[in-house]
Design a protein around this motif. Structure first.
Motif, short mmCIF file in Angstrom:
data_model
loop_
_atom_site.label_atom_id
_atom_site.label_comp_id
_atom_site.label_asym_id
_atom_site.label_seq_id
_atom_site.Cartn_x
_atom_site.Cartn_y
_atom_site.Cartn_z
N TYR A 156 0.86 -1.19 0.00
CA TYR A 156 0.00 0.00 0.00
C TYR A 156 0.90 1.24 0.00
O TYR A 156 1.91 1.28 0.70
N ARG A 157 0.48 2.25 -0.78
CA ARG A 157 1.26 3.49 -0.89
C ARG A 157 0.33 4.68 -0.78
O ARG A 157 -0.81 4.65 -1.26
N VAL A 158 0.85 5.75 -0.20
CA VAL A 158 0.15 7.03 -0.20
C VAL A 158 1.18 8.10 -0.54
O VAL A 158 2.31 8.07 -0.04
N GLY A 159 0.80 9.02 -1.43
CA GLY A 159 1.78 10.01 -1.85
C GLY A 159 1.15 11.15 -2.62
O GLY A 159 -0.06 11.38 -2.56
N VAL A 160 1.98 11.85 -3.36
CA VAL A 160 1.56 13.00 -4.17
C VAL A 160 1.93 12.72 -5.62
O VAL A 160 3.03 12.23 -5.91
N THR A 161 1.00 13.02 -6.52
CA THR A 161 1.22 12.83 -7.95
C THR A 161 1.06 14.15 -8.68
O THR A 161 0.07 14.85 -8.50
N ILE A 219 -2.48 0.64 -4.52
CA ILE A 219 -2.58 -0.71 -3.97
C ILE A 219 -1.88 -1.67 -4.93
O ILE A 219 -2.12 -1.64 -6.14
N GLY A 220 -0.96 -2.49 -4.41
CA GLY A 220 -0.24 -3.43 -5.24
C GLY A 220 -0.44 -4.86 -4.77
O GLY A 220 -0.67 -5.12 -3.58
N TRP A 225 8.80 -0.93 5.29
CA TRP A 225 8.59 0.41 4.75
C TRP A 225 9.51 0.68 3.55
O TRP A 225 10.65 0.24 3.52
N PHE A 226 9.00 1.43 2.59
CA PHE A 226 9.79 1.78 1.42
C PHE A 226 9.28 3.09 0.82
O PHE A 226 8.18 3.55 1.11
N VAL A 227 10.12 3.70 0.00
CA VAL A 227 9.75 4.89 -0.76
C VAL A 227 9.54 4.47 -2.20
O VAL A 227 10.33 3.69 -2.75
N SER A 228 8.48 4.96 -2.82
CA SER A 228 8.13 4.56 -4.18
C SER A 228 8.17 5.78 -5.11
O SER A 228 7.63 6.84 -4.79
N ILE A 229 8.82 5.62 -6.26
CA ILE A 229 8.87 6.65 -7.29
C ILE A 229 8.36 6.03 -8.59
O ILE A 229 8.87 4.99 -9.03
N ASP A 230 7.35 6.66 -9.20
CA ASP A 230 6.76 6.10 -10.41
C ASP A 230 6.47 7.20 -11.42
O ASP A 230 6.09 8.32 -11.05
N THR A 272 3.76 11.82 -12.41
CA THR A 272 4.96 11.56 -11.64
C THR A 272 4.59 11.47 -10.17
O THR A 272 4.09 12.42 -9.59
N SER A 273 4.82 10.29 -9.57
CA SER A 273 4.36 10.04 -8.21
C SER A 273 5.53 9.79 -7.26
O SER A 273 6.50 9.10 -7.60
N LEU A 274 5.42 10.36 -6.07
CA LEU A 274 6.35 10.10 -4.97
C LEU A 274 5.51 9.68 -3.78
O LEU A 274 4.60 10.40 -3.37
N ALA A 275 5.79 8.47 -3.24
CA ALA A 275 4.90 7.94 -2.21
C ALA A 275 5.70 7.18 -1.15
O ALA A 275 6.84 6.76 -1.37
N ILE A 276 5.06 7.03 0.00
CA ILE A 276 5.58 6.15 1.06
C ILE A 276 4.76 4.87 1.04
O ILE A 276 3.52 4.93 0.99
N GLY A 277 5.44 3.74 1.05
CA GLY A 277 4.75 2.45 0.94
C GLY A 277 4.99 1.55 2.14
O GLY A 277 5.97 1.71 2.88
#
Length: 208
Positions: free
Chosen positions: A25-30, A64-65, A165-170, A200-205
């Motif tokens: 699961y990730r929440v972030g800003v796009t 959601i992955g 925990w991880f940081v996600s860049i997409d 372009t998304s930056l999120a905490i997962g």
């Protein structure tokens, strides 16, 4: 003693399930950056050089992955609907055409590339559905735009911070087209709009 052993067994199964859970699961800003253009028509006649542009947006997004295998996963991203301002371009510079609140959602199938230490890159492709939540008139009256489907490409990486925990860049590229309509005075206005946004998304997962 039996109660203690039963609790220990349940705890062990729960821990094992958590360690092997396929869900992330990730929440972030796009950031949504449009590459917009349009063919504009008034009363059925093409406006020479007439085009359109759309303002870029930032939105709070949720992702959601699900890991199908070690190599394949599916991802679904959606967010709080932002609002873009549609303006004239080309031979219609600066004309405020209308505002659109939209809700994009993207489903992709992704392939995990070889990890680079804590960095886990991936590539993927899928489909986008953009639903128009609301539209607001400016210079165009009865301004409206159609919901639309679009193909999507994705590239990104997850960067591990801890075991969970991880940081996600997409980065996702959508090839999105829609139709818009309204009235400019007594004239019926229509436009075939190409939006082709880059997300372009930056999120905490977190992996459960």
């Amino acid at each position: 003693k039996r109660f203690f052993l039963a609790c220990l067994a349940v705890s062990s199964l729960s821990t094992a399930w958590a360690d092997e859970s396929p869900w992330t699961y990730r929440v972030g800003v796009t950031n949504v950056a449009f590459d917009a253009s349009a063919k504009v028509y008034l009363d059925g006649h093409r406006v020479p050089g007439g085009s359109a542009d759309a303002s870029d947006n930032n939105a709070l997004t949720f992702d959601i992955g699900y890991d199908i295998t070690d190599l394949w996963n599916v991802r679904f991203i959606f967010g709080v609907p932002p609002t873009t301002k549609v303006t004239g371009a080309g031979s219609l510079p600066g004309m405020q055409l209308g505002k659109i609140k939209y809700a994009p959602a993207v489903l992709t199938l992704n392939f995990n590339l070889p990890s680079l230490g804590p960095i886990r890159p991936h590539i993927g492709a899928g489909v986008n559905y953009t639903r128009i939540v609301a539209s607001e008139d400016t210079n165009l009256k009865s301004f409206d735009a159609d919901h639309a489907w679009a193909p999507a490409l994705q590239v990104g990486a997850d960067i591990d911070v801890t075991n969970n925990w991880f940081v996600s860049i997409d980065i996702r590229k959508l090839f999105l087209k829609t139709d818009a309509s309204g009235y400019l005075g007594p004239q019926e206005a229509k436009a075939k709009v190409t939006l082709d946004p880059l997300l372009t998304s930056l999120a905490i997962g977190y992996r459960f």
